[in-house]
Design an enzyme around this catalytic site. Structure first.
Site, mmCIF file in Angstrom:
data_model
loop_
_atom_site.group_PDB
_atom_site.id
_atom_site.type_symbol
_atom_site.label_atom_id
_atom_site.label_comp_id
_atom_site.label_asym_id
_atom_site.label_seq_id
_atom_site.Cartn_x
_atom_site.Cartn_y
_atom_site.Cartn_z
ATOM 1 N N LYS A 128 -2.770 5.992 -4.539
ATOM 2 C CA LYS A 128 -3.920 6.825 -4.159
ATOM 3 C C LYS A 128 -3.878 8.176 -4.865
ATOM 4 O O LYS A 128 -2.810 8.783 -4.979
ATOM 5 C CB LYS A 128 -3.931 7.039 -2.641
ATOM 6 C CG LYS A 128 -3.846 5.746 -1.852
ATOM 7 C CD LYS A 128 -4.041 5.928 -0.352
ATOM 8 C CE LYS A 128 -3.761 4.634 0.391
ATOM 9 N NZ LYS A 128 -2.367 4.494 0.820
ATOM 10 N N ASP A 166 0.842 -1.197 0.000
ATOM 11 C CA ASP A 166 0.000 0.000 0.000
ATOM 12 C C ASP A 166 0.881 1.252 0.000
ATOM 13 O O ASP A 166 1.681 1.445 0.927
ATOM 14 C CB ASP A 166 -0.899 0.003 1.242
ATOM 15 C CG ASP A 166 -1.836 1.194 1.254
ATOM 16 O OD1 ASP A 166 -2.894 1.113 0.603
ATOM 17 O OD2 ASP A 166 -1.489 2.223 1.882
HETATM 18 P P1 NAP Z 1 0.148 1.049 11.731
HETATM 19 O O1 NAP Z 1 0.407 0.042 10.686
HETATM 20 O O2 NAP Z 1 -1.026 0.911 12.617
HETATM 21 O O3 NAP Z 1 1.406 1.169 12.710
HETATM 22 C C1 NAP Z 1 2.694 1.373 12.266
HETATM 23 C C2 NAP Z 1 3.593 1.549 13.488
HETATM 24 O O4 NAP Z 1 3.593 0.353 14.282
HETATM 25 C C3 NAP Z 1 5.007 1.822 13.090
HETATM 26 O O5 NAP Z 1 5.534 2.758 14.032
HETATM 27 C C4 NAP Z 1 5.696 0.465 13.248
HETATM 28 O O6 NAP Z 1 7.058 0.630 13.570
HETATM 29 C C5 NAP Z 1 4.928 -0.137 14.406
HETATM 30 N N1 NAP Z 1 4.822 -1.611 14.319
HETATM 31 C C6 NAP Z 1 4.648 -2.369 13.205
HETATM 32 N N2 NAP Z 1 4.562 -3.662 13.528
HETATM 33 C C7 NAP Z 1 4.666 -3.754 14.869
HETATM 34 C C8 NAP Z 1 4.658 -4.827 15.791
HETATM 35 N N3 NAP Z 1 4.519 -6.070 15.373
HETATM 36 N N4 NAP Z 1 4.807 -4.533 17.113
HETATM 37 C C9 NAP Z 1 4.965 -3.261 17.530
HETATM 38 N N5 NAP Z 1 4.973 -2.194 16.708
HETATM 39 C C10 NAP Z 1 4.836 -2.430 15.382
HETATM 40 O O7 NAP Z 1 0.052 2.538 11.159
HETATM 41 P P2 NAP Z 1 0.143 3.345 9.829
HETATM 42 O O8 NAP Z 1 1.483 3.251 9.180
HETATM 43 O O9 NAP Z 1 -0.342 4.688 10.192
HETATM 44 O O10 NAP Z 1 -0.907 2.648 8.864
HETATM 45 C C11 NAP Z 1 -0.564 1.559 8.027
HETATM 46 C C12 NAP Z 1 -0.552 1.955 6.562
HETATM 47 O O11 NAP Z 1 -1.855 2.358 6.162
HETATM 48 C C13 NAP Z 1 0.323 3.159 6.193
HETATM 49 O O12 NAP Z 1 1.700 2.857 6.161
HETATM 50 C C14 NAP Z 1 -0.272 3.522 4.872
HETATM 51 O O13 NAP Z 1 0.201 2.650 3.853
HETATM 52 C C15 NAP Z 1 -1.765 3.315 5.142
HETATM 53 N N6 NAP Z 1 -2.477 4.531 5.602
HETATM 54 C C16 NAP Z 1 -3.475 5.024 4.808
HETATM 55 C C17 NAP Z 1 -4.143 6.187 5.183
HETATM 56 C C18 NAP Z 1 -5.237 6.720 4.312
HETATM 57 O O14 NAP Z 1 -5.656 7.879 4.511
HETATM 58 N N7 NAP Z 1 -5.742 5.957 3.366
HETATM 59 C C19 NAP Z 1 -3.833 6.831 6.389
HETATM 60 C C20 NAP Z 1 -2.829 6.283 7.169
HETATM 61 C C21 NAP Z 1 -2.177 5.133 6.789
HETATM 62 P P3 NAP Z 1 8.265 -0.092 12.738
HETATM 63 O O15 NAP Z 1 8.197 0.360 11.315
HETATM 64 O O16 NAP Z 1 9.481 0.415 13.446
HETATM 65 O O17 NAP Z 1 8.070 -1.569 12.907
#
Ligand code: NAP
Length: 319
Positions: free
Chosen positions: A84, A50
């Protein structure tokens, strides 16, 4: 079944891997990390990637995908890549050029999924977040149905296999679904979704329309200190999720991801760390009981990690 091959059907005949790698990282993280992480993720088994124009990482992510195709790990058709459409490109005449920009950066011929990032239009131009002299974000007035028709043309042109939306509420989805002459329904709605904000109603609505809900911030995010609200409790420190993790000999992150899979939700997990990517991928070999699913359902407390989304103040929206 091999975790790499677990997919759900989309309403246009294509399918999407149920677990995806999130690639957003804040600007202080070197862009090269996205290349490295995407390659590792593909080695770990992730087939759904993504990304977005907004993340300014499509060159790097594309490079990783192409290198994993070149070294024989995967074929292009094994990978499901999402991009996107950013808010400054919502005018219909800007939709295809925007997708073409992404494809040029990626050096790919098509994306598997192209989604409208937010149901809000911003003033077109180079600035991703255009502001006036008082620092106020400058919105644009665009009929989202006209944007959707331009998205449909991208699908017809073969530049996007599937098209969908993100951050839409049910009424905004209805606007598209009720559009006279609708050719393609959105295949998905990507929204913030986790045990503290489980989107029960929106999920029900999407299921009733054969639209797949894709969860972001499924681990409680904390990626971008600017966007993410600071005072919220940390999801992965939740005592109930931790007790459950202990019970299943898993981690709270695995429980949070498994919860979404069992609800029929496609779930994204961002990690640029090999160990955590492996951990996040190990969610296909255990099952939460229906009682435990209900217990997690009850954690819902309408906490959103992403505040101040562009859609809140848009003059084009009436909700
Ligand atoms: P997330 O996946 O909920 O959390 C990511 C965070 O959690 C990072 O700091 C990561 O650190 C940590 N993490 C990952 N695996 C872990 C584990 N097993 N244990 C502990 N911590 C862990 O948050 P997000 O990046 O905000 O959302 C995911 C994806 O969704 C984004 O990257 C993006 O592609 C998409 N997104 C879309 C929108 C939209 O508007 N459509 C908005 C936000 C996000 P490390 O990297 O250090 O492991």
């Amino acid at each position: 079944m091999d975790a790499k091959f677990q997919r759900v059907a989309l309403n246009d005949g294509h399918s999407i891997p149920v677990l995806g790698l999130g690639t957003y990282a804040p600007s202080e993280v070197p862009k090269s990390k996205a290349t490295e992480a995407t390659k590792i993720a593909i080695d770990v088994g992730f087939r759904h990637i993504d990304a977005a124009y907004l993340y300014q990482n499509e060159e790097e992510v594309g490079q990783a995908i192409r290198s994993k195709i070149a070294d024989g790990t995967v074929k292009r058709e094994d990978i499901f890549y999402t991009s996107k459409l950013w808010c400054t490109f919502l005018r219909p005449e800007l939709v295809r050029p925007s997708l073409e920009k992404s494809l040029k950066k990626l050096q790919l011929d098509y994306v598997d999924l192209y989604i409208i990032h937010f149901p809000a239009a911003l003033k077109p131009g180079e600035d991703l977040l255009p502001r006036d002299e008082n620092g106020k974000v400058i919105f644009d007035t665009v009929d989202i149905c006209a944007t959707w028709e331009a998205m449909e043309k991208c699908k017809d042109a073969g530049l996007a296999k599937s098209i969908g939306v993100s951050n839409f509420n049910s009424r905004q989805l209805e606007k598209i679904l009720n559009k006279p002459g609708l050719k393609y329904k959105p295949v998905c709605n990507q929204v913030e979704c986790h045990p503290y904000h489980n989107q029960r109603k929106l999920l029900e609505f999407c299921k009733s329309k054969d639209i797949v809900l894709v969860a972001y911030a499924a681990l409680g995010s904390n990626t971008n200190k600017q966007w993410v609200k600071k005072d919220n409790p940390v999801l992965l420190e939740d005592p109930v999720l931790n007790a459950m993790a202990e019970k299943y000999r898993r981690t709270p992150a695995q429980v949070a991801l498994r919860y979404q899979l069992q609800r029929g939700i496609v779930v994204l997990a961002k990690s640029f760390n090999r160990k955590r990517m492996q951990e996040n991928f190990q969610v296909f070999d255990f099952q939460l009981t229906s009682e435990d699913m209900k217990t997690i359902d009850d954690l819902d407390r309408n906490i959103q990690y992403f505040g101040g989304s562009t859609s809140e103040n848009s003059p084009d929206l009436d909700d």
